[in-house]
Enzyme design. Structure first.
Site, mmCIF file in Angstrom:
data_model
loop_
_atom_site.group_PDB
_atom_site.id
_atom_site.type_symbol
_atom_site.label_atom_id
_atom_site.label_comp_id
_atom_site.label_asym_id
_atom_site.label_seq_id
_atom_site.Cartn_x
_atom_site.Cartn_y
_atom_site.Cartn_z
ATOM 1 N N GLU A 72 4.862 4.742 -5.744
ATOM 2 C CA GLU A 72 5.779 4.254 -4.762
ATOM 3 C C GLU A 72 6.877 3.805 -5.248
ATOM 4 O O GLU A 72 7.054 2.792 -6.049
ATOM 5 C CB GLU A 72 4.853 2.867 -4.482
ATOM 6 C CG GLU A 72 5.496 2.015 -3.138
ATOM 7 C CD GLU A 72 4.934 1.876 -1.867
ATOM 8 O OE1 GLU A 72 5.246 0.685 -1.336
ATOM 9 O OE2 GLU A 72 3.492 1.096 -2.843
ATOM 10 N N LYS A 98 1.245 3.094 3.179
ATOM 11 C CA LYS A 98 0.593 2.519 3.676
ATOM 12 C C LYS A 98 0.051 3.886 4.126
ATOM 13 O O LYS A 98 0.699 4.401 4.479
ATOM 14 C CB LYS A 98 1.119 1.017 4.833
ATOM 15 C CG LYS A 98 1.921 -0.329 3.989
ATOM 16 C CD LYS A 98 0.798 -0.803 2.803
ATOM 17 C CE LYS A 98 0.066 -1.113 3.562
ATOM 18 N NZ LYS A 98 -0.749 -1.447 2.027
#
Length: 344
Positions: A155, A171
Site C-alpha cells: 500500500e 480497504k
C-alpha cells in the site's frame, strides 16, 4: 534497546540500497533540506529519518552479506488479542457505530515471538524478497536507534513528485477477486473520502480528486480493493504540514479519524510501532518521495520479533469473519518467517 550489532546501518527501499549514514533526525523539518532520507514513522508519531550519502540500485556494487535467519516456527507466536478478545473488540466497535460515535475503526492485533539476541532482520528481508514480492518492500536497519524493520507492504501512503502528491488507500481484502463483500466496497469509499479530506488540508483548493475507486489488485495469497487519490500541494505546505495533515494513514485508522484513534487507543492493548506507520524514502533535493503504509511488516524490539495484522470494522462486520481476515493477512508472511532457506 537493541543489542550492539557489528553490521552497519543500511536501508533497502524501492529497489535502492542506501549506505554510508550521514545523520539521523526526528524532526520532519529536516526533510526539507538536502539529501535523500530513509524514513520510518511509527503509528504513534515517532519519526526516525536517516540521511545516507550513497544510494544505488540493487544489483550494483558488492551485495550485502546477510547473516543466517533462524526460522520462527508458526507455533511460536503469541497475539496481543486472543480470538475471543478480538471478536469482542469487533462487537464493541459495532456498538459505537450504532451509537453514532464512529463509522469505521481499523482494529489490529500484534503478534510476538522471541529471537536470539544477535539476530537481525536482514535474512528475513531476503526471504520476503524471494517468496513474497511486494511493490513497497523495504528493510531499514539503524542499530544505534533501535530500528530494524522489514516491510512487504502493498500500500502506497504518499508519493510526491514536486507539488503532486498521490495516495493509494487499500480497504477490502479477500482470498479471491469474487470474494469481496458489499462491506468491503463501502469501507473503501469511506476511506477515500477521508483521504480526500486529509489531502485537501494542504493541497490547492479544487485539485484533490479520486481517479480510481475500488480497483481489484492481486497480491501474494490475497486480493485487495485499491483506490487512488491525488492533488497539488500548496507552495507553503512542506513535509511538516503534509505529514500533520495526513498521518496516520486513514486506511489503518478509520472514520472520523480522531474518534477512531480514540477507540484504537482504548481497545488495542499494545502500541503498533512501525506497523500501520509509514516506511520509505524522501529526497529533499528533488522534492520526490515514496512512503508506504507499514502493513505486512515485521519489526524487532530487542529480542522480540513483532508483526501486526488487522482490518476495518464497519456495522456490517462479522466478528468471526474479521478474525479470519486477520489470519489470512498474516498466514503467508508468518510462513515466510518459518523457513530458513530464502529460496525455500
Amino acid at each position: 534497546m537493541q543489542p550492539p550489532s557489528p553490521l552497519p546501518p543500511r536501508a533497502v527501499v524501492d529497489g535502492l540500497r542506501a549506505s554510508d549514514l550521514v545523520e539521523i533526525s526526528d524532526d520532519p523539518a529536516a526533510l526539507e533540506g538536502g539529501g535523500r532520507w530513509a524514513v520510518v514513522l511509527d503509528f504513534e508519531g515517532r519519526l526516525t529519518a536517516a540521511r545516507f550519502a550513497r544510494w544505488e540500485p540493487l544489483g550494483e556494487g558488492a551485495p550485502d552479506a546477510s547473516p543466517p535467519w533462524p526460522p520462527v516456527p508458526l507455533g511460536a507466536w503469541s497475539s496481543s488479542l486472543s480470538a475471543d478478545g478480538f471478536r469482542a473488540g469487533v462487537a464493541d466497535v459495532r456498538e459505537r457505530i450504532a451509537a453514532g460515535d464512529v463509522y469505521q475503526v481499523n482494529l489490529c492485533r500484534t503478534l510476538a515471538a522471541m529471537l536470539d539476541e544477535a539476530t537481525t532482520l536482514h535474512g528475513l528481508h531476503d526471504r520476503l524478497a524471494a517468496r513474497h514480492a511486494a511493490p513497497h518492500a523495504a528493510h531499514v536497519f539503524l542499530p544505534d536507534q533501535g530500528v530494524d524493520v522489514a516491510c512487504a507492504s502493498p500500500e502506497l501512503f504518499l508519493r510526491r513528485d514536486g507539488d503532486r502528491v498521490v495516495s493509494r488507500p487499500i480497504k477490502g481484502t479477500a482470498a479471491t477477486a469474487d470474494g469481496f463483500l458489499a462491506k468491503d466496497r463501502a469501507e473503501n469509499v469511506m476511506i477515500v473520502d477521508l483521504v480526500r479530506n486529509d489531502l485537501g488540508r494542504v493541497c490547492v483548493p479544487g485539485s484533490v480528486r479520486a481517479t480510481e475507486i475500488c480497483v481489484p489488485e492481486r497480491h501474494p495469497g490475497l486480493v485487495h480493493l485499491v483506490s487512488t487519490v491525488d492533488g497539488r500541494l500548496r507552495p507553503d505546505a512542506g513535509w511538516p504540514a503534509l505529514l500533520d495533515a495526513t498521518f496516520p494513514p486513514g486506511s489503518v485508522v478509520g472514520a472520523p479519524k480522531l474518534a477512531a484513534l480514540d477507540v484504537i487507543a482504548e481497545l488495542e492493548p499494545t502500541a503498533r510501532g512501525p506497523y500501520c506507520g509509514a516506511i520509505g524514502w524522501i529526497d529533499g533535493d528533488r522534492g520526490t518521495a515514496s512512503l508506504a503504509v507499514g502493513i505486512r511488516t515485521f519489526w524487532r524490539e530487542g529480542r522480540t520479533l513483532r508483526f501486526g495484522t488487522g482490518g476495518g470494522i464497519t456495522w456490517d462486520s462479522d466478528p468471526d469473519g474479521e478474525w479470519r481476515e486477520t489470519e489470512l493477512k498474516a498466514a503467508r508472511l508468518l510462513a515466510v518467517a518459518a523457513v530458513s532457506d530464502p529460496r525455500g
